[in-house]
Design an enzyme around this catalytic site. Structure first.
Site, PDB file in Angstrom:
ATOM      1  N   TYR A  87      -2.605   0.508   9.778  1.00 35.40           N
ATOM      2  CA  TYR A  87      -2.848  -0.497   8.988  1.00 35.40           C
ATOM      3  C   TYR A  87      -1.817  -0.040   7.913  1.00 35.40           C
ATOM      4  O   TYR A  87      -1.105  -1.382   7.486  1.00 35.40           O
ATOM      5  CB  TYR A  87      -4.259   0.473   7.761  1.00 35.40           C
ATOM      6  CG  TYR A  87      -3.916  -0.449   6.474  1.00 35.40           C
ATOM      7  CD1 TYR A  87      -4.794  -1.348   6.018  1.00 35.40           C
ATOM      8  CD2 TYR A  87      -3.415   0.638   5.659  1.00 35.40           C
ATOM      9  CE1 TYR A  87      -4.286  -1.674   4.728  1.00 35.40           C
ATOM     10  CE2 TYR A  87      -3.867   0.701   4.190  1.00 35.40           C
ATOM     11  CZ  TYR A  87      -3.852  -0.458   3.776  1.00 35.40           C
ATOM     12  OH  TYR A  87      -3.730  -1.241   2.214  1.00 35.40           O
TER      13      TYR A  87
ATOM     14  N   SER B 231       0.727  -1.302  -0.358  1.00 35.50           N
ATOM     15  CA  SER B 231       0.177   0.272  -0.089  1.00 35.50           C
ATOM     16  C   SER B 231       0.752   0.413  -0.230  1.00 35.50           C
ATOM     17  O   SER B 231       2.077   1.008   0.616  1.00 35.50           O
ATOM     18  CB  SER B 231      -1.156   0.094   0.833  1.00 35.50           C
ATOM     19  OG  SER B 231      -1.712   1.301   1.250  1.00 35.50           O
TER      20      SER B 231
ATOM     21  N   LYS C 176     -16.212  -3.318   0.461  1.00 34.79           N
ATOM     22  CA  LYS C 176     -15.174  -2.449   1.213  1.00 34.79           C
ATOM     23  C   LYS C 176     -15.903  -1.170   1.898  1.00 34.79           C
ATOM     24  O   LYS C 176     -15.327  -1.182   3.523  1.00 34.79           O
ATOM     25  CB  LYS C 176     -13.991  -1.813   0.942  1.00 34.79           C
ATOM     26  CG  LYS C 176     -13.362  -2.982  -0.024  1.00 34.79           C
ATOM     27  CD  LYS C 176     -12.407  -1.843  -0.864  1.00 34.79           C
ATOM     28  CE  LYS C 176     -11.542  -1.486  -0.473  1.00 34.79           C
ATOM     29  NZ  LYS C 176     -10.248  -0.221  -1.095  1.00 34.79           N
TER      30      LYS C 176
END
Length: 278
Positions: free
Chosen positions: A104, A81, A142
């Site tokens: 995250y 990411s 999501k």
């Protein structure tokens, strides 16, 4: 060979897979019915602060898949990411540019670090793709972490207006900049690496061009031919934990041989909304 449509359709079936499903093995114990693993799964909520839960899911489980692939000689292409870059302004794949701001991002960064430590010992292909702001078909599951294009479309249809954040970090209202990348382009990159098994490493996966949230909202507005933009207060819980600017440096991706173009926001959103509102 799997084309883009087949790959996207496959994603629809992933939630139905049983983790304990029996695998086919030959007489030496090698799995024979898996050609490649595209590991896209993760806790993707950037506001989740349960570190144990995040690390078990995004780090430990990913490690298990990675070692399984190495033992079986299976290519392993996984989702990293752009969140690992935090509030930095340089987005090339160098450790000095990585400053994760939330759990995250930290979990993704830790797994990238684990991959870096093992690259020299890999027996099969390993590719980490640092996704920037991906949008496009099949993201409804999501929820709140779906793209702004998805949410803007729904807001416009429901209320006639789209909610964007007021200015922050020196940016005007709705002027924060992100590298928004259409999911079809992401799939193209993933499939290209599968077809080029000699390429391994960690690579940015974005367009290389930052565009504003206003650009996304205007693309949604242009598609529908109506709609207003409404600016709302910047959330307190995101202050200090928010990326106001991202733009992928594609130097490493281009250097390894990937030469395809990427959709602009205007091109990708138009194609996406035609699918979403079909």
């Amino acid at each position: 060979y799997m084309d883009k449509d087949d790959f996207l359709a496959l994603l629809d079936d992933i939630s139905e897979l049983d983790y304990d499903e029996e695998l086919e093995e030959d007489e030496n114990g090698a799995v024979t019915n898996i050609e490649v693993i595209f590991h896209q799964g993760a806790v993707s909520d950037t506001t989740e602060w349960d570190g144990v839960y995040m690390m078990e899911t995004n780090y430990e489980y990913s490690k298990s898949l990675y070692h399984f692939c190495q033992e079986q000689g299976i290519p392993f292409i996984y989702a990293s990411s752009a969140a690992v870059y935090g509030d930095g302004k340089t987005f090339s794949e160098a450790p000095t540019n990585e400053k994760p701001l939330n759990m995250y991002a930290y979990s993704k960064w830790q797994f990238d670090q684990y991959m870096r430590a093992n690259f020299d010992d890999n027996l099969s292909q390993v590719v980490g793709l640092r996704y920037f702001n991906v949008y496009g078909p099949r993201e409804q599951h999501k929820g709140k972490m779906a793209s702004v294009a998805f949410h803007f479309n729904n807001q416009l249809l429901e209320t006639g207006k789209m909610n964007l954040f007021e200015g922050s970090d020196g940016y005007d209202d709705g002027g924060q900049l992100r590298d928004f990348v259409f999911v079809e382009d992401v799939v193209e990159v993933a499939l290209w690496f599968w077809q080029n098994p000699d390429k391994s490493g960690i690579f940015n996966c974005g367009t290389g061009k930052a565009q504003s949230f206003n650009d996304v909202a205007n693309a949604v507005k242009d598609y529908h031919g109506k709609g207003d933009i409404h600016y709302i207060a910047f959330p307190e819980n995101l202050k200090g934990n928010y990326q106001s600017y991202t733009q992928a440096d594609l130097g490493a991706l281009r250097a390894c041989g990937y030469d395809q173009d990427f959709h602009t926001v205007e091109e990708g959103v138009k194609k996406y909304l035609a699918w979403l509102n079909r």
